[in-house]
Motif scaffolding. Structure first.
Motif, PDB file in Angstrom:
ATOM      1  N   ARG A   1     -51.839 -21.986 -67.436  1.00 35.99           N
ATOM      2  CA  ARG A   1     -50.847 -20.900 -67.497  1.00 35.99           C
ATOM      3  C   ARG A   1     -50.121 -20.966 -68.835  1.00 35.99           C
ATOM      4  NH1 ARG A   1     -48.370 -22.787 -62.100  1.00 35.99           N
ATOM      5  NH2 ARG A   1     -49.978 -22.200 -60.614  1.00 35.99           N
TER       6      ARG A   1
ATOM      7  N   GLN B   1     -48.318 -27.173 -67.273  1.00 35.41           N
ATOM      8  CA  GLN B   1     -48.699 -25.778 -67.021  1.00 35.41           C
ATOM      9  C   GLN B   1     -49.930 -25.395 -67.843  1.00 35.41           C
ATOM     10  OE1 GLN B   1     -47.610 -23.544 -64.841  1.00 35.41           O
ATOM     11  NE2 GLN B   1     -46.165 -24.997 -63.997  1.00 35.41           N
ATOM     12  N   ARG B   2     -49.942 -25.840 -69.089  1.00 36.66           N
ATOM     13  CA  ARG B   2     -51.073 -25.478 -69.950  1.00 36.66           C
ATOM     14  C   ARG B   2     -52.358 -26.193 -69.529  1.00 36.66           C
ATOM     15  NH1 ARG B   2     -50.940 -27.936 -75.792  1.00 36.66           N
ATOM     16  NH2 ARG B   2     -51.415 -29.729 -74.472  1.00 36.66           N
TER      17      ARG B   2
ATOM     18  N   ARG C   1     -57.731 -21.639 -56.739  1.00 41.70           N
ATOM     19  CA  ARG C   1     -56.424 -21.187 -57.194  1.00 41.70           C
ATOM     20  C   ARG C   1     -55.459 -21.435 -56.028  1.00 41.70           C
ATOM     21  NH1 ARG C   1     -55.103 -14.833 -57.718  1.00 41.70           N
ATOM     22  NH2 ARG C   1     -52.933 -15.018 -58.367  1.00 41.70           N
TER      23      ARG C   1
ATOM     24  N   ASP D   1     -48.560 -18.556 -70.540  1.00 45.32           N
ATOM     25  CA  ASP D   1     -47.273 -17.854 -70.606  1.00 45.32           C
ATOM     26  C   ASP D   1     -46.138 -18.764 -70.143  1.00 45.32           C
ATOM     27  OD1 ASP D   1     -48.055 -15.563 -71.653  1.00 45.32           O
ATOM     28  OD2 ASP D   1     -47.817 -14.315 -69.842  1.00 45.32           O
ATOM     29  N   GLU D   2     -46.402 -19.431 -69.012  1.00 45.75           N
ATOM     30  CA  GLU D   2     -45.400 -20.331 -68.441  1.00 45.75           C
ATOM     31  C   GLU D   2     -45.169 -21.504 -69.397  1.00 45.75           C
ATOM     32  OE1 GLU D   2     -42.714 -20.653 -65.714  1.00 45.75           O
ATOM     33  OE2 GLU D   2     -44.143 -18.992 -65.764  1.00 45.75           O
TER      34      GLU D   2
ATOM     35  N   SER E   1     -51.458 -20.873 -54.854  1.00 43.57           N
ATOM     36  CA  SER E   1     -50.325 -20.058 -55.291  1.00 43.57           C
ATOM     37  C   SER E   1     -49.337 -19.853 -54.152  1.00 43.57           C
ATOM     38  CB  SER E   1     -50.879 -18.698 -55.747  1.00 43.57           C
ATOM     39  OG  SER E   1     -49.841 -17.764 -55.909  1.00 43.57           O
TER      40      SER E   1
ATOM     41  N   PHE F   1     -52.976 -25.981 -65.163  1.00 45.78           N
ATOM     42  CA  PHE F   1     -53.122 -24.675 -64.508  1.00 45.78           C
ATOM     43  C   PHE F   1     -53.627 -23.586 -65.457  1.00 45.78           C
ATOM     44  CE2 PHE F   1     -49.622 -26.890 -62.268  1.00 45.78           C
ATOM     45  CZ  PHE F   1     -50.253 -27.040 -61.049  1.00 45.78           C
TER      46      PHE F   1
ATOM     47  N   LYS G   1     -46.312 -14.932 -55.556  1.00 43.44           N
ATOM     48  CA  LYS G   1     -47.005 -14.727 -56.833  1.00 43.44           C
ATOM     49  C   LYS G   1     -48.245 -13.846 -56.720  1.00 43.44           C
ATOM     50  CE  LYS G   1     -45.382 -18.144 -59.954  1.00 43.44           C
ATOM     51  NZ  LYS G   1     -45.380 -19.577 -60.124  1.00 43.44           N
TER      52      LYS G   1
END
Ligand SMILES: Nc1ncnc2c1ncn2[C@@H]1O[C@H](COP(=O)(O)OP(=O)(O)OP(=O)(O)O)[C@@H](O)[C@H]1O
Length: 573
Positions: A375, A369-370, A497, A377-378, A499, A373, A503
């Motif tokens: 992301r 995720q980091r 992106r 928070d995720e 998704s 993407f 989302k």
């Protein structure tokens, strides 16, 4: 500053009565709701009362907060007024009902805490579904007309014997734990059993305005109606055509029924400020509405198109999308590829092979995720779940404290910071997902986690479980990186992106590619009568300038005439 439409102004300035606003996509619900909130606060002649604006996602809440602050700043001399609360429905229920009062009905001796299902201590809490034990946290309450609550579990939605389910839920509640779905039952029970609390809450929140009201499920509806019964006034604003959470019991029925009540002021928003006319026209045909586009068709190529794609040639579809965006003058970072399911979104984003198992899997997913993407928070949530899996059972409530953004004590904030540092730092914390998983990534993870756990024990008194190293053993970890480094992909594929439609709900995006299979298309063309039809409608109405439908090459013969009739143009014509 936008110039408000008459319909928007009338809603904002209406007297303080319960209201139901049915609105179309792109109709400026955000601008209307924050101005209504400010106007309600001004009208409210009650120093102790708060006006609550509730929605369903943190993104929506952040947007409301930002726009509300901007609105106040634009008014000379004004500062953020007291007496206003903007939050998610869940956060509202948690902070006002479950955390302060839940212990009264859950019969626990501590502040109730939310569990996510991955906490190791939950292995002691299971429920028999008639064939096998299932996690108690997997129980889904469903309100059945005439019968009250029923509990379902698993993909097959097996109905669990009511007494067995209730006993399991009570056992979990006894230690103070509740799942996301079960929390609403406890909140409702507090309101039903404790009339003083109900009345106190209605006095504190005399007006509650709920945005995205089509997403209100049955239990939230009962909670809101219980507060209304105690004197609170409830107003709803939403769009039934965008009700894409039917699978979780939110059918949009509440918004529809509410508008039929005699004591409710009914309003509409029927101008679409977001999309070009050709997109609004198709949206109208699909929803059976007659909304007016505010924009005029730009000269540059815009509107609704379709092209064919083959699953095994995704890159060529992405290149075609890039070319169409180029023609319309839309930059790639203001465009998105949308899919119906998370699995599809993963595939189109260049999904990685699954690596890792159990607790190790949380760290694998966190790194992906980091690094893939961005992301954070995720990545943080997943990393917390991984760390909790390495700690002693009695730290069961830590995860909800860490992940929630609620006002925690100082020690909890420090702990969050420590874990954030670990997640952010690929050189000393969570290793980079581009490392070879079995020979470099996992050994580095083991060493760095060991150091972190030692610190958690010294600084915060958190005990590690005895077998923690076994939980990070090299199970299902292979001799390749967790993610394919971009330079290994070899082809010059545009990066978009990617998704799920869920989302991007609430967003405006200049260029959208919605990838469909045969059944998605079929339901899309059937209009907003089914859940998948509504998902397609949400995808379409996100697009400001350009909407492309990706049609499987094998189905084009069947669908092209229908798409042409609806107002789509074949791309490249
Ligand atoms: N009166 C107005 N004049 C011009 N633009 C407006 C007006 N009201 C809202 N807008 C713009 O319309 C766009 C869509 O607004 P918003 O995102 O609030 O729509 P929405 O009703 O929440 O749509 P959806 O439900 O489809 O997400 C935003 O760019 C917003 O700034």
């Amino acid at each position: 500053m936008i110039e408000l439409s008459q319909q928007q102004r009338e809603i904002i300035e209406a007297p303080l009565n319960p209201m139901a606003v049915t609105a179309c996509a792109g109709s400026g619900k955000t601008a209307t709701a924050v101005r209504r909130l400010a106007a309600m606060r001004k009208q409210l002649n009650d120093r102790h009362g708060h006006v609550a604006l509730l929605s369903f996602s943190n993104v929506a809440v952040d947007t409301f907060n930002r726009d509300f602050d901007a609105l106040l700043q634009a008014e000379p001399g004004s500062k953020r007024a007291g007496g206003v609360e903007i939050s998610t429905v869940d956060a509202f229920v948690t902070s006002n009902i479950i955390r302060p009062h839940g212990h009264l009905v859950m019969r626990c001796s501590r502040t109730p805490f939310l569990v996510h299902g991955t906490e190791p201590f939950l292995t002691n809490f299971s429920v028999w579904d008639g064939k096998r034990p299932q996690p108690t946290t997997a129980l889904q309450p469903v309100v059945v007309k005439g019968e009250g609550l029923q509990f379902e579990v698993g993909r097959a939605k097996t109905v669990v014997d009511r007494k067995t389910a209730t006993e399991a839920i009570k056992k979990l509640a006894g230690v103070g734990a509740y799942s996301h779905a079960l929390g609403n039952i406890w909140a409702l029970k507090v309101l039903m059993n404790q009339p003083l609390i109900r009345r106190a809450l209605a006095r504190r929140y005399p007006h509650i305005l709920v945005d995205e009201a089509q997403d209100i499920g049955k239990l939230h509806q009962l909670i809101l109606m219980s507060l209304q019964g105690a004197g609170a006034q409830v107003s709803l604003i939403g769009d039934v055509n965008q009700g894409i959470y039917e699978f979780s019991g939110a059918t949009g029925a509440f918004l529809k029924q509410y508008a039929d009540r005699d004591d409710v002021d009914v309003r509409t928003l029927e101008t679409n400020f977001r999309s070009v006319p050709s997109i609004v026209k198709i949206a109208n045909k699909l929803s059976g509405r007659d909304d007016k586009p505010e924009r005029t068709e730009p000269e540059i190529s815009s509107g609704a198109y379709y092209f064919t794609y083959k699953k095994e040639e995704k890159n060529s579809a992405l290149k075609s999308f890039a070319a169409l965006l180029g023609d319309a003058g839309i930059p790639a970072d203001d465009a998105a590829v949308l899919c119906r399911s998370a699995k599809w979104a993963d595939d189109w984003a260049g999904g990685e092979d699954d690596q890792g198992q159990g607790v190790l899997r949380h760290f694998v997913d966190s790194a992906i995720q980091r690094d893939k993407f961005g992301r954070f928070d995720e990545a943080f949530k997943l990393c917390c779940a991984g760390v909790i899996g390495l700690l002693d059972d009695n730290h069961g409530d830590l995860l909800s404290d860490l992940v929630s953004r609620s006002r925690d004590e100082r020690s909890s904030q420090m702990l969050r910071r420590t874990l954030w540092t670990f997640v952010k730092d690929a050189t000393a914390g969570l290793p980079s997902a581009s490392l070879i998983a079995d020979t470099a990534w996992q050994p580095a993870l083991l060493l760095r986690v060991e150091a972190m756990l030692a610190m958690l024990s010294a600084e915060y008194g958190l005990k590690t479980r005895g077998n923690w190293k076994a939980k990070l053993a090299r199970r299902k970890i292979f001799n390749r990186p967790l993610i394919q480094p971009a330079d290994l992909v070899g082809e010059d594929v545009p990066k978009f992106r990617v998704s799920t439609v869920h989302k991007v709900k609430g967003e405006s995006i200049r260029g959208v590619l919605y990838i469909c299979n045969r059944s998605h298309l079929d339901e899309f063309l059937g209009g907003t009568t089914t859940e998948v039809g509504k998902i397609g409608y949400v995808a379409l109405t996100r697009a400001r300038d350009l909407f492309i439908l990706g049609v499987p090459a094998t189905n084009i013969g069947e669908f092209a005439p229908k798409l042409d009739a609806l107002g789509f143009t074949k791309a490249g014509k």
